[in-house]
Design a protein around this motif. Sequence first.
Motif, PDB file in Angstrom:
ATOM      1  N   ARG A 104       1.859  -9.200   7.180  1.00  0.00           N
ATOM      2  CA  ARG A 104       1.473  -9.213   5.779  1.00  0.00           C
ATOM      3  C   ARG A 104       0.160  -8.461   5.626  1.00  0.00           C
ATOM      4  NH1 ARG A 104       0.785 -14.913   3.983  1.00  0.00           N
ATOM      5  NH2 ARG A 104       3.047 -14.950   4.228  1.00  0.00           N
ATOM      6  N   ARG A 105       0.097  -7.588   4.639  1.00  0.00           N
ATOM      7  CA  ARG A 105      -1.085  -6.754   4.429  1.00  0.00           C
ATOM      8  C   ARG A 105      -1.604  -6.949   3.000  1.00  0.00           C
ATOM      9  NH1 ARG A 105      -1.354  -2.972   8.569  1.00  0.00           N
ATOM     10  NH2 ARG A 105       0.569  -2.602   9.756  1.00  0.00           N
ATOM     11  N   THR A 106      -2.847  -6.570   2.783  1.00  0.00           N
ATOM     12  CA  THR A 106      -3.476  -6.686   1.472  1.00  0.00           C
ATOM     13  C   THR A 106      -3.639  -5.307   0.849  1.00  0.00           C
ATOM     14  OG1 THR A 106      -4.703  -8.661   2.160  1.00  0.00           O
ATOM     15  CG2 THR A 106      -5.514  -7.484   0.217  1.00  0.00           C
ATOM     16  N   VAL A 107      -3.259  -5.193  -0.412  1.00  0.00           N
ATOM     17  CA  VAL A 107      -3.449  -3.942  -1.148  1.00  0.00           C
ATOM     18  C   VAL A 107      -4.938  -3.804  -1.457  1.00  0.00           C
ATOM     19  CG1 VAL A 107      -2.918  -2.659  -3.250  1.00  0.00           C
ATOM     20  CG2 VAL A 107      -1.149  -4.073  -2.165  1.00  0.00           C
ATOM     21  N   THR A 108      -5.570  -2.785  -0.886  1.00  0.00           N
ATOM     22  CA  THR A 108      -6.997  -2.571  -1.114  1.00  0.00           C
ATOM     23  C   THR A 108      -7.275  -1.425  -2.076  1.00  0.00           C
ATOM     24  OG1 THR A 108      -7.010  -1.355   0.998  1.00  0.00           O
ATOM     25  CG2 THR A 108      -7.855  -3.610   0.999  1.00  0.00           C
ATOM     26  N   ARG A 109      -6.252  -0.597  -2.341  1.00  0.00           N
ATOM     27  CA  ARG A 109      -6.391   0.415  -3.388  1.00  0.00           C
ATOM     28  C   ARG A 109      -5.008   0.782  -3.914  1.00  0.00           C
ATOM     29  NH1 ARG A 109      -8.518   6.701  -3.020  1.00  0.00           N
ATOM     30  NH2 ARG A 109      -8.141   7.201  -5.225  1.00  0.00           N
ATOM     31  N   ALA A 110      -4.831   0.545  -5.196  1.00  0.00           N
ATOM     32  CA  ALA A 110      -3.584   0.910  -5.863  1.00  0.00           C
ATOM     33  C   ALA A 110      -3.916   1.565  -7.188  1.00  0.00           C
ATOM     34  CB  ALA A 110      -2.711  -0.314  -6.090  1.00  0.00           C
ATOM     35  N   GLU A 111      -3.153   2.550  -7.538  1.00  0.00           N
ATOM     36  CA  GLU A 111      -3.317   3.238  -8.818  1.00  0.00           C
ATOM     37  C   GLU A 111      -1.955   3.309  -9.492  1.00  0.00           C
ATOM     38  OE1 GLU A 111      -5.172   7.010  -8.122  1.00  0.00           O
ATOM     39  OE2 GLU A 111      -6.902   6.126  -7.103  1.00  0.00           O
ATOM     40  N   GLY A 112      -1.710   2.371 -10.411  1.00  0.00           N
ATOM     41  CA  GLY A 112      -0.397   2.291 -11.038  1.00  0.00           C
ATOM     42  C   GLY A 112       0.648   1.920  -9.998  1.00  0.00           C
ATOM     43  N   ASN A 113       1.645   2.784  -9.842  1.00  0.00           N
ATOM     44  CA  ASN A 113       2.661   2.513  -8.817  1.00  0.00           C
ATOM     45  C   ASN A 113       2.428   3.319  -7.546  1.00  0.00           C
ATOM     46  OD1 ASN A 113       3.334   4.918 -10.090  1.00  0.00           O
ATOM     47  ND2 ASN A 113       5.521   4.644  -9.818  1.00  0.00           N
ATOM     48  N   TYR A 114       1.201   3.854  -7.409  1.00  0.00           N
ATOM     49  CA  TYR A 114       0.810   4.546  -6.177  1.00  0.00           C
ATOM     50  C   TYR A 114       0.098   3.563  -5.263  1.00  0.00           C
ATOM     51  CZ  TYR A 114       1.870   9.002  -8.426  1.00  0.00           C
ATOM     52  OH  TYR A 114       2.501  10.045  -9.058  1.00  0.00           O
ATOM     53  N   LEU A 115       0.634   3.376  -4.084  1.00  0.00           N
ATOM     54  CA  LEU A 115       0.031   2.505  -3.082  1.00  0.00           C
ATOM     55  C   LEU A 115      -0.800   3.381  -2.153  1.00  0.00           C
ATOM     56  CD1 LEU A 115      -0.188  -0.272  -1.766  1.00  0.00           C
ATOM     57  CD2 LEU A 115       1.963   0.183  -0.590  1.00  0.00           C
ATOM     58  N   VAL A 116      -2.111   3.299  -2.288  1.00  0.00           N
ATOM     59  CA  VAL A 116      -3.003   4.234  -1.592  1.00  0.00           C
ATOM     60  C   VAL A 116      -3.474   3.669  -0.257  1.00  0.00           C
ATOM     61  CG1 VAL A 116      -5.085   5.652  -1.778  1.00  0.00           C
ATOM     62  CG2 VAL A 116      -3.740   5.125  -3.846  1.00  0.00           C
ATOM     63  N   THR A 117      -4.051   2.462  -0.261  1.00  0.00           N
ATOM     64  CA  THR A 117      -4.520   1.875   0.997  1.00  0.00           C
ATOM     65  C   THR A 117      -4.095   0.420   1.123  1.00  0.00           C
ATOM     66  OG1 THR A 117      -6.681   1.141   0.128  1.00  0.00           O
ATOM     67  CG2 THR A 117      -6.550   3.391   1.035  1.00  0.00           C
ATOM     68  N   LEU A 118      -3.869   0.004   2.371  1.00  0.00           N
ATOM     69  CA  LEU A 118      -3.590  -1.370   2.748  1.00  0.00           C
ATOM     70  C   LEU A 118      -4.577  -1.762   3.824  1.00  0.00           C
ATOM     71  CD1 LEU A 118       0.286  -1.095   3.085  1.00  0.00           C
ATOM     72  CD2 LEU A 118      -0.922  -2.353   1.298  1.00  0.00           C
ATOM     73  N   ASP A 119      -5.236  -2.884   3.654  1.00  0.00           N
ATOM     74  CA  ASP A 119      -6.249  -3.315   4.629  1.00  0.00           C
ATOM     75  C   ASP A 119      -7.243  -2.199   4.900  1.00  0.00           C
ATOM     76  OD1 ASP A 119      -4.821  -5.695   4.794  1.00  0.00           O
ATOM     77  OD2 ASP A 119      -3.691  -5.050   6.565  1.00  0.00           O
ATOM     78  N   ASN A 120      -7.568  -1.434   3.836  1.00  0.00           N
ATOM     79  CA  ASN A 120      -8.506  -0.304   3.909  1.00  0.00           C
ATOM     80  C   ASN A 120      -8.028   0.818   4.822  1.00  0.00           C
ATOM     81  OD1 ASN A 120     -10.546  -1.386   2.111  1.00  0.00           O
ATOM     82  ND2 ASN A 120     -11.021  -2.858   3.745  1.00  0.00           N
ATOM     83  N   ARG A 121      -6.740   0.892   5.055  1.00  0.00           N
ATOM     84  CA  ARG A 121      -6.129   1.990   5.804  1.00  0.00           C
ATOM     85  C   ARG A 121      -5.115   2.690   4.910  1.00  0.00           C
ATOM     86  NH1 ARG A 121      -3.180  -0.345  10.734  1.00  0.00           N
ATOM     87  NH2 ARG A 121      -2.853   1.883  11.128  1.00  0.00           N
ATOM     88  N   ARG A 122      -4.821   3.962   5.232  1.00  0.00           N
ATOM     89  CA  ARG A 122      -3.838   4.678   4.444  1.00  0.00           C
ATOM     90  C   ARG A 122      -2.495   3.958   4.496  1.00  0.00           C
ATOM     91  NH1 ARG A 122      -3.426  10.917   5.155  1.00  0.00           N
ATOM     92  NH2 ARG A 122      -1.983  10.210   6.769  1.00  0.00           N
ATOM     93  N   ALA A 123      -1.875   3.805   3.331  1.00  0.00           N
ATOM     94  CA  ALA A 123      -0.605   3.078   3.271  1.00  0.00           C
ATOM     95  C   ALA A 123       0.446   3.726   4.158  1.00  0.00           C
ATOM     96  CB  ALA A 123      -0.125   3.015   1.822  1.00  0.00           C
ATOM     97  N   LEU A 124       0.484   5.047   4.201  1.00  0.00           N
ATOM     98  CA  LEU A 124       1.470   5.737   5.030  1.00  0.00           C
ATOM     99  C   LEU A 124       1.260   5.412   6.505  1.00  0.00           C
ATOM    100  CD1 LEU A 124       3.777   7.709   5.461  1.00  0.00           C
ATOM    101  CD2 LEU A 124       2.103   9.583   5.366  1.00  0.00           C
ATOM    102  N   ASP A 125       0.010   5.354   6.946  1.00  0.00           N
ATOM    103  CA  ASP A 125      -0.257   5.027   8.349  1.00  0.00           C
ATOM    104  C   ASP A 125       0.237   3.621   8.684  1.00  0.00           C
ATOM    105  OD1 ASP A 125      -1.462   7.495   8.576  1.00  0.00           O
ATOM    106  OD2 ASP A 125      -3.501   6.723   8.334  1.00  0.00           O
ATOM    107  N   CYS A 126       0.115   2.698   7.715  1.00  0.00           N
ATOM    108  CA  CYS A 126       0.554   1.319   7.961  1.00  0.00           C
ATOM    109  C   CYS A 126       2.068   1.238   8.113  1.00  0.00           C
ATOM    110  CB  CYS A 126       0.092   0.413   6.822  1.00  0.00           C
ATOM    111  SG  CYS A 126      -1.706   0.193   6.738  1.00  0.00           S
ATOM    112  N   VAL A 127       2.809   1.924   7.247  1.00  0.00           N
ATOM    113  CA  VAL A 127       4.266   1.843   7.351  1.00  0.00           C
ATOM    114  C   VAL A 127       4.765   2.563   8.600  1.00  0.00           C
ATOM    115  CG1 VAL A 127       4.855   3.897   5.972  1.00  0.00           C
ATOM    116  CG2 VAL A 127       6.408   1.946   6.030  1.00  0.00           C
ATOM    117  N   LEU A 128       4.105   3.654   8.981  1.00  0.00           N
ATOM    118  CA  LEU A 128       4.481   4.333  10.230  1.00  0.00           C
ATOM    119  C   LEU A 128       4.283   3.395  11.420  1.00  0.00           C
ATOM    120  CD1 LEU A 128       2.973   7.907   9.667  1.00  0.00           C
ATOM    121  CD2 LEU A 128       5.397   7.287   9.731  1.00  0.00           C
TER     122      LEU A 128
END
Length: 379
Positions: free
Chosen positions: A191-215
């Motif tokens: 489970r991760r925390t959304v640390t930056r979102a802009e509308g429906n853009y998921l930018v960072t999770l746990d202060n890391r890039r969202a793409l890096d987290c899903v990879l």
Amino acid sequence: MSPFLCAHAGDPDWGNALRSCIEQIGAGLRDDRRPNLGWCYLSDYYTPAAASILAALKQQWPGVHWVGTVGVGVAADATEYFDTPAMALMMGELPPASFRIFSEAAPWDGFDAFTALVHADGATPDLQEKLKALSDNTPTGYLFGGLSSARNQHLCFADEPLTGGVSGVAFGPDAPVISRLTQGCQPIGPRRTVTRAEGNYLVTLDNRRALDCVLEDLGLDSEVSDDALGQALAQTLVGIVAVGEDAAAKPGQFGANTEVRHIVGVGRKAGLLVVPERLQNGAQLAFCKRNVEAARNDLLRIVAEVRAQAERAGGMRGALYVSCSGRGGPHFGAPNAEFEMVREALGPTPLIGFFAGGEIARHHLYGYTGVLTVFVGAA
């Protein structure tokens, strides 16, 4: 109060199907029964005839109020009708003052609503806000139901065919129900925390890039090709718990507050993901995939819980099961498999339902889930 009565039929001619359902219900309708509420679920092959079907039902049983919708599939007992002309009906007798049919044109103002069955068109503007308002207007906060999944015209029924909007039937304390949600996806990462979102853009999770987290959760290298990444993300979903909602769940499972959404885009340079949901900083999420075995186990768990609780409350009179249009027998490996599981675990209670374009439980709109609701009370 008597048990409910249900019927179902499939036929290219809607008139033949309707006559069959009327005969099935008529065979069990004793002189001492006075049904006053009916459910009508039609496969979208019957959409052009929906007004005629509803008119025929009202003529056959004057005084019965009807609710329902149109979907790509309907079901009753242990039979599922997917992508075929079919209908499923159920009728029950409730205390006359215990329910109120409603729509956006005729809200339930002045009625003491404890719970509500809700049908809706998924294209309704501000749908989430409307569900939240309905939920807030009940002391239990509990809604149950689903979205029309018709491939032609989305229709809902609240004593008349309706296009667009939200409608259904509100139930008071004298029409008790027991309801549970079953999830169909399983987390593949933490489970991760959304640390930056802009509308429906998921930018960072746990202060890391969202793409890096899903990879990381998918076990993919950052140099994975665009094609391979696209294929992987097409099979990956996001389980979201909104800010202020309880995120508690057993390890490796989602709780009832988790709403599952697709990943609909990716920005490799910025490292962001796009989901069809407005996100808030502080929300919790986990990447997930559909899992047949987990879905089967969770379905059997919630049916057992509902049955046990209903037996303590005087027994079951009738049941409604709303499943995702992406579930049903095909998802579980055989025709009719999902409703067969519910039927076997629930027992001989009259059971109908439909396959929805989104499932409603409390004020949430879900995907890949099932919502089981039973009406309880001594017969």
